[in-house]
Write an enzyme that holds these catalytic residues in place. Structure first.
Site, PDB file in Angstrom:
ATOM      1  N   ASP A   1     -17.013   0.016   3.330  1.00 33.91           N
ATOM      2  CA  ASP A   1     -15.779   0.753   3.076  1.00 33.91           C
ATOM      3  C   ASP A   1     -15.458   0.696   1.584  1.00 33.91           C
ATOM      4  O   ASP A   1     -16.236   0.161   0.785  1.00 33.91           O
ATOM      5  CB  ASP A   1     -14.634   0.246   3.957  1.00 33.91           C
TER       6      ASP A   1
ATOM      7  N   ASP B   1     -15.261  -4.793   1.745  1.00 33.12           N
ATOM      8  CA  ASP B   1     -15.074  -6.038   2.492  1.00 33.12           C
ATOM      9  C   ASP B   1     -15.485  -5.886   3.953  1.00 33.12           C
ATOM     10  O   ASP B   1     -15.543  -6.872   4.685  1.00 33.12           O
ATOM     11  CB  ASP B   1     -13.632  -6.549   2.377  1.00 33.12           C
ATOM     12  N   ARG B   2     -15.767  -4.649   4.396  1.00 34.34           N
ATOM     13  CA  ARG B   2     -16.252  -4.419   5.754  1.00 34.34           C
ATOM     14  C   ARG B   2     -17.623  -3.768   5.691  1.00 34.34           C
ATOM     15  O   ARG B   2     -17.884  -2.937   4.816  1.00 34.34           O
ATOM     16  CB  ARG B   2     -15.306  -3.502   6.535  1.00 34.34           C
TER      17      ARG B   2
ATOM     18  N   HIS C   1     -14.541  -6.592  10.326  1.00 31.66           N
ATOM     19  CA  HIS C   1     -14.192  -7.687   9.423  1.00 31.66           C
ATOM     20  C   HIS C   1     -14.854  -8.956   9.955  1.00 31.66           C
ATOM     21  O   HIS C   1     -14.744  -9.266  11.145  1.00 31.66           O
ATOM     22  CB  HIS C   1     -12.676  -7.903   9.367  1.00 31.66           C
TER      23      HIS C   1
ATOM     24  N   SER D   1      -8.445   0.073  -0.083  1.00 30.15           N
ATOM     25  CA  SER D   1      -9.514  -0.023   0.912  1.00 30.15           C
ATOM     26  C   SER D   1     -10.082   1.348   1.250  1.00 30.15           C
ATOM     27  O   SER D   1     -10.654   2.017   0.397  1.00 30.15           O
ATOM     28  CB  SER D   1      -9.003  -0.756   2.158  1.00 30.15           C
ATOM     29  N   HIS D   2      -9.879   1.788   2.485  1.00 31.66           N
ATOM     30  CA  HIS D   2     -10.478   3.040   2.964  1.00 31.66           C
ATOM     31  C   HIS D   2      -9.514   4.215   2.873  1.00 31.66           C
ATOM     32  O   HIS D   2      -9.870   5.324   3.269  1.00 31.66           O
ATOM     33  CB  HIS D   2     -10.908   2.867   4.417  1.00 31.66           C
TER      34      HIS D   2
ATOM     35  N   LYS E   1      -3.843  -6.561  -2.357  1.00 27.45           N
ATOM     36  CA  LYS E   1      -4.108  -7.636  -1.408  1.00 27.45           C
ATOM     37  C   LYS E   1      -3.966  -8.944  -2.167  1.00 27.45           C
ATOM     38  O   LYS E   1      -4.643  -9.161  -3.183  1.00 27.45           O
ATOM     39  CB  LYS E   1      -5.514  -7.512  -0.819  1.00 27.45           C
TER      40      LYS E   1
ATOM     41  N   ASP F   1     -13.438  -0.877  -0.521  1.00 25.39           N
ATOM     42  CA  ASP F   1     -13.394  -2.130  -1.286  1.00 25.39           C
ATOM     43  C   ASP F   1     -14.497  -3.088  -0.852  1.00 25.39           C
ATOM     44  O   ASP F   1     -14.528  -4.245  -1.282  1.00 25.39           O
ATOM     45  CB  ASP F   1     -12.020  -2.794  -1.192  1.00 25.39           C
TER      46      ASP F   1
ATOM     47  N   ARG G   1       0.842  -1.202   0.000  1.00 27.82           N
ATOM     48  CA  ARG G   1       0.000   0.000   0.000  1.00 27.82           C
ATOM     49  C   ARG G   1       0.873   1.246   0.000  1.00 27.82           C
ATOM     50  O   ARG G   1       1.826   1.337   0.762  1.00 27.82           O
ATOM     51  CB  ARG G   1      -0.933   0.010   1.213  1.00 27.82           C
TER      52      ARG G   1
END
Length: 454
Positions: A243, A247-248, A331, A99-100, A109, A245, A15
């Site tokens: 978020d 995933d949360r 998560h 992500s965020h 990832k 991407d 990242r």
């Protein structure tokens, strides 16, 4: 470019800022190294809606193909959709997302076949070493027979798989506001929710990696404000925020009040245990509420406590054969989803639980929200170890108080606990406290902060 990989290769992913810290040339080297380290003959690659994502993902694909791997590009997707593809196709995978993080960031990832994580101890350190070597010596020549690059649609199959795990067909009609934050939830939610007895009120579904409305980080309360206002204004049953991407997932009740991720963990744990005949192991990290292990035991399950961080959760999921795992960061991990995290599946469980009875969400989750919590409080300190040692000295030997070092320092008593953990990347200590009531929690929190900030 001259790249300092120590700045962009993190514990679980890559990242950094594009193009200042990394670019498409470096992405190509990561693709080549990923193919080498995983020894993959085929991989799957996806990306989010950030402006830099398509180019980085394609460069990674070319790098992997040059090492002989056939690449399946699934294009725009959420991170859990990439995990679905890795699991369903049994291929190593790479997801391009930050992500965020703010718009100028991007990342990768990576996972092995079956969505098994790639972290520092499971291949990421080797990938970094190879990339550093090639930065010095130049990229390796393509193999004699490079791999192919093709494309495949997976969104419909991903949605069908999730709906096969949670039956929403018989629930009462619900009105749900979803804030996608201009992230990948705007891409996945319409397909996942299609045909279900849900009235969807979309917020910020336009894919826009510059995040014009608010950051796609619902862990920051400021980014939930729009959703909290919209839910009661619409007379909706609940709200869900994803978020960047997707995933949360974060949940707010009919009043616009946030539902603790620990309460969501407990609710989903109870449902997953019921699906598994009232038995099974459930993983939770050490800053989730005490409610979680209590509910797991009440429903016949075995709770297992872990360090904070998805690599630890996933490792324990695999080691114990756990059916579910949850973290206070929202998560949620499922055995039936290759032990990977998927906020969308957790959201479907909340919708099914709410729609399967007549009460409100606030009434439903009250049974899973039994204690007063501080939330995570960060303090900048010059000497992390010294401050933790001071807390240890203050509490060690007190009657009825126990200390453990699973992750930072946890101090526990019959009706309260707190944990202090050092940040791995900043001069911070992170405090989480919980107690039987607000007054006790405030006293314990303030005592700890006094020592931390002395």
């Amino acid at each position: 470019m001259t790249a300092d990989l120590s700045q962009i290769v993190k514990a679980y992913d890559v990242r950094g800022v594009v193009p200042d810290q990394w670019d498409e040339t470096l992405a190509g080297l990561f693709g080549a190294a990923f193919a080498e380290v995983t020894e993959a003959t085929a991989i799957v690659v996806g990306h989010d809606m950030r402006p830099s994502s398509p180019g980085l993902a394609r460069a990674f694909a070319r790098g992997a193909a040059d090492r002989g791997a056939d690449v399946t590009e699934i294009g725009l997707c959420s991170t859990d959709q990439l995990y679905y593809a890795s699991g369903a196709l049994d291929l190593p995978g790479a997801m391009f997302t930050a992500s965020h993080n703010p718009a100028q960031y991007n990342g990768i990832k990576m996972c092995r076949a079956g969505a098994a994580p790639v972290g520092q101890d499971t291949g990421l350190a080797q990938i970094r070493e190879l990339v550093e070597e090639w930065l010095e010596s130049g990229a390796p020549e393509p193999v004699a027979e490079p791999g192919t690059i093709g494309s495949r649609e997976t969104l419909e199959d991903y949605a069908a798989h999730l709906r096969s795990l949670v039956d929403l067909t018989a629930v009462r009609p619900l009105k749900v506001v979803v804030d996608a934050g201009n992230g990948m939830g705007g891409h996945t939610v319409p397909t996942v929710f299609a045909g279900l007895p849900l009235t969807l009120v979309p917020m910020y579904f336009e894919l826009d990696g510059t995040f014009p409305n608010h950051e796609a980080n619902p862990l920051d309360p400021a980014n939930l404000v729009d959703l909290q206002k919209r839910v009661p204004a619409e007379g909706a049953d609940l709200g869900i925020a994803f978020d960047g991407d997707a995933d949360r997932c974060f949940v707010v009740d009919e009043n616009g009040d946030p539902v603790s991720p620990s309460a969501v963990t407990a609710l989903v744990a109870a449902r997953e245990l019921a699906r598994n005949g009232g038995a099974g192991t459930v993983i939770h990290n050490l800053i989730t509420s005490r409610t979680v292990p209590e509910v797991v035991r009440e429903h016949g399950g075995t709770p297992v406590r872990t360090r904070v961080g998805h690599s630890f959760i996933k490792a324990e999921m695999a080691r114990t054969g756990a059916i579910f795992g949850g973290e206070h960061s929202a998560h949620y991990y499922f055995k039936d989803f290759w032990n990977a995290d998927t906020g969308m599946l957790a959201a479907l469980h909340v919708l099914a639980a709410l729609g399967g009875q007549e009460g409100t969400l606030s009434a439903l989750v009250a049974q899973y929200d039994r204690y007063a919590g501080s939330g995570e409080i960060n303090s900048t300190v010059a000497d992390q170890a010294g401050r933790i040692a001071a807390i240890r000295a203050a509490y060690e030997g007190r009657d009825g108080v126990t200390l453990d070092d699973l992750d930072g320092l946890t101090v526990s008593a019959a009706d309260w606990w707190f944990n202090v953990r050092p940040s791995n990347t900043e001069p911070l200590l992170r405090l989480n406290a919980e107690a039987k009531d607000e007054a006790t929690m405030a006293a314990i929190r303030d005592d700890a902060l006094t020592i931390i900030r002395a």
